[in-house]
Design a protein around this motif. Structure first.
Motif, short mmCIF file in Angstrom:
data_model
loop_
_atom_site.label_atom_id
_atom_site.label_comp_id
_atom_site.label_asym_id
_atom_site.label_seq_id
_atom_site.Cartn_x
_atom_site.Cartn_y
_atom_site.Cartn_z
N PRO A 1 45.41 33.08 34.87
CA PRO A 1 46.48 32.10 34.62
C PRO A 1 46.01 30.66 34.68
O PRO A 1 45.38 30.24 35.65
N ILE A 2 46.32 29.90 33.62
CA ILE A 2 45.96 28.48 33.60
C ILE A 2 46.80 27.70 34.61
O ILE A 2 46.40 26.63 35.08
N LYS A 3 47.95 28.26 34.96
CA LYS A 3 48.84 27.59 35.92
C LYS A 3 48.14 27.32 37.25
O LYS A 3 48.28 26.24 37.83
N ILE A 4 47.36 28.29 37.74
CA ILE A 4 46.74 28.11 39.05
C ILE A 4 45.69 26.99 39.00
O ILE A 4 45.51 26.26 39.97
N ALA A 5 45.04 26.84 37.85
CA ALA A 5 44.07 25.75 37.70
C ALA A 5 44.77 24.40 37.77
O ALA A 5 44.30 23.47 38.42
N GLU A 6 45.91 24.29 37.09
CA GLU A 6 46.65 23.03 37.09
C GLU A 6 47.25 22.74 38.47
O GLU A 6 47.26 21.59 38.92
N TYR A 7 47.71 23.77 39.15
CA TYR A 7 48.21 23.61 40.52
C TYR A 7 47.10 23.09 41.44
O TYR A 7 47.30 22.14 42.21
N LEU A 8 45.93 23.72 41.37
CA LEU A 8 44.82 23.31 42.22
C LEU A 8 44.40 21.87 41.94
O LEU A 8 44.12 21.10 42.86
N ALA A 9 44.36 21.51 40.65
CA ALA A 9 43.95 20.17 40.28
C ALA A 9 44.91 19.11 40.79
O ALA A 9 44.52 17.96 41.03
#
Length: 401
Positions: free
Chosen positions: A316-324
């Motif tokens: 999921p790309i969502k987790i990358a954006e959340y982490l960033a």
């Protein structure tokens, strides 16, 4: 990083303003290759600019061959026309050797012909796949045929390619090890612009939605039971009992056909039914800057995906954006994220579909300031090393050359 190369990325999507993770991922990869010093062009079937089909952005050029705002309103003839124009353009660039590497995003049938020509012309070929369509119960004949075609194209492209880029779990890695054993493989995580997502203005979002002084729990993305939105709505009731100052912000739009239920789901009606509408703000679709501001404004970011075959493959790309965004995260233990992220260090994991665990994890973050600070501070290094768009693009390049 090697010599400067001409890289062509081809996809069948609405670019750059289409919705969904595929468009965002393709954008990040193009931006990453360009940031690493390469000449990058993106060619897609559809664009959304009314006046021109060529745009320059983030260091690369993008071309599209059909202009639209809603793919569902486009006739079959116009869809086929856009795909044909894209195929002819890719064949022309290939015959003229206008690129060093062609990068196919997803299993477009026309990509097989272009890929074969690219091999004849001694061009490098890479193919990215992020998911596979599972066989579901009561699948109609039309669905079975589409699935069969997608699988044939997928396996063909994997065998044509010098490198298969796997944006998914070990299940996808095993698939290509089995069906395309001679092609090289590299597994990546969803790329994100870490600088952009770290630069949100939370105060601006709170002022805009009148949320000053609130403890904000946020979900951003597609509204679907596959994503666990109903689980989150149930969990927030328990959270509110302990933290009455909480408000959950749910940003995004519901699908016309829920992946699990097979019909449109009314989550606002569900919030009313559960008695949590007083603690819930549905924003609908937000521009990307508002999304970034929302993530920055949040006390907890939540990804409550359920345990379902459709959640077993893609990263999921969502987790990358959340982490960033550098905020504390509570996530379902799904998609093999626990292979890369540590529980209580980078995120708090909970079992998918477990409302009680989800509520307890959210309350834990809201109640423990030291935990919140630790989770936030640990996101930067892990995001830069695993998810940053420059890092991911560089890793792909190093495996091709």
């Amino acid at each position: 990083m090697g010599a400067t190369k001409k890289i062509l990325i081809a996809g069948a999507c609405i670019f750059p303003e289409g919705s969904g993770g595929a468009v965002r991922c393709m954008h990040m990869l193009a931006k990453g290759f360009a940031a690493n010093g390469h000449h990058v062009e993106v060619a897609t079937t559809y664009g959304t600019d009314t006046y021109k089909r060529r745009i320059e952005m983030d260091g690369f050029v993008a071309y599209s061959f059909g202009l639209l705002h809603d793919l569902n309103r486009l006739s079959l003839v116009k869809k086929l026309k856009s795909h044909l124009k894209l195929m002819i353009y890719l064949i022309y660039l290939t015959a003229k050797k206008r690129y060093d590497l062609i990068f196919f995003y997803g299993p477009g049938p026309a990509f097989v012909y272009v890929g074969l020509l690219a091999k004849i012309m001694r061009r490098r070929v890479a193919y990215l796949m992020a998911d596979i369509q599972p066989k579901t119960a009561n699948m109609k004949i039309s669905g079975k045929l589409r699935r069969l075609l997608a699988n044939i194209v997928d396996i063909s492209l994997a065998n044509i390619s010098d490198l298969v880029v796997i944006l998914g779990t070990s299940k996808l890695v095993r698939r290509y090890a089995r069906f395309a054993p001679k092609s090289s493989r590299v597994q990546i995580l969803a790329p994100v612009d870490t600088d952009m997502f770290a630069g949100g203005n939370g105060s601006r979002f709170k002022a805009k939605f009148e949320l000053k002084g609130k403890n904000i729990v946020t979900y951003s993305g597609t509204l679907d039971t596959l994503e666990g939105i109903d689980i989150l709505l149930e969990a927030i009731k328990s959270v509110a009992q302990k933290n009455p100052n909480v408000v959950q912000v749910i940003a995004g739009q519901a699908l016309n056909k829920d992946h699990v239920l097979g019909k449109k789901m009314d989550f606002m009606a569900l919030a009313h039914e559960l008695g949590v509408e007083a603690y819930t703000v549905f924003t609908g679709h937000l521009p990307i800057q508002d999304v970034i501001d929302l993530l920055n404004a949040s006390d907890v970011l939540v990804m409550p995906k359920i345990d379902h075959p459709l959640n077993h493959v893609a990263s999921p790309i969502k987790i990358a954006e959340y982490l960033a965004a550098g905020r504390p995260i509570v996530a379902s233990r799904i998609c093999e994220l626990d292979h890369h992220l540590k529980h209580m260090e980078h995120v708090i994991f909970c079992e998918p579909g477990n409302t009680k665990e989800l509520a307890n994890a959210i309350n834990m973050v809201l109640d423990e300031e030291k935990l919140k600070t630790k989770l936030s501070s640990n996101t930067l290094s892990i995001t830069k090393s695993l998810f940053d768009y420059r890092t991911v693009a560089g890793r792909i390049y190093d495996h091709v050359y």
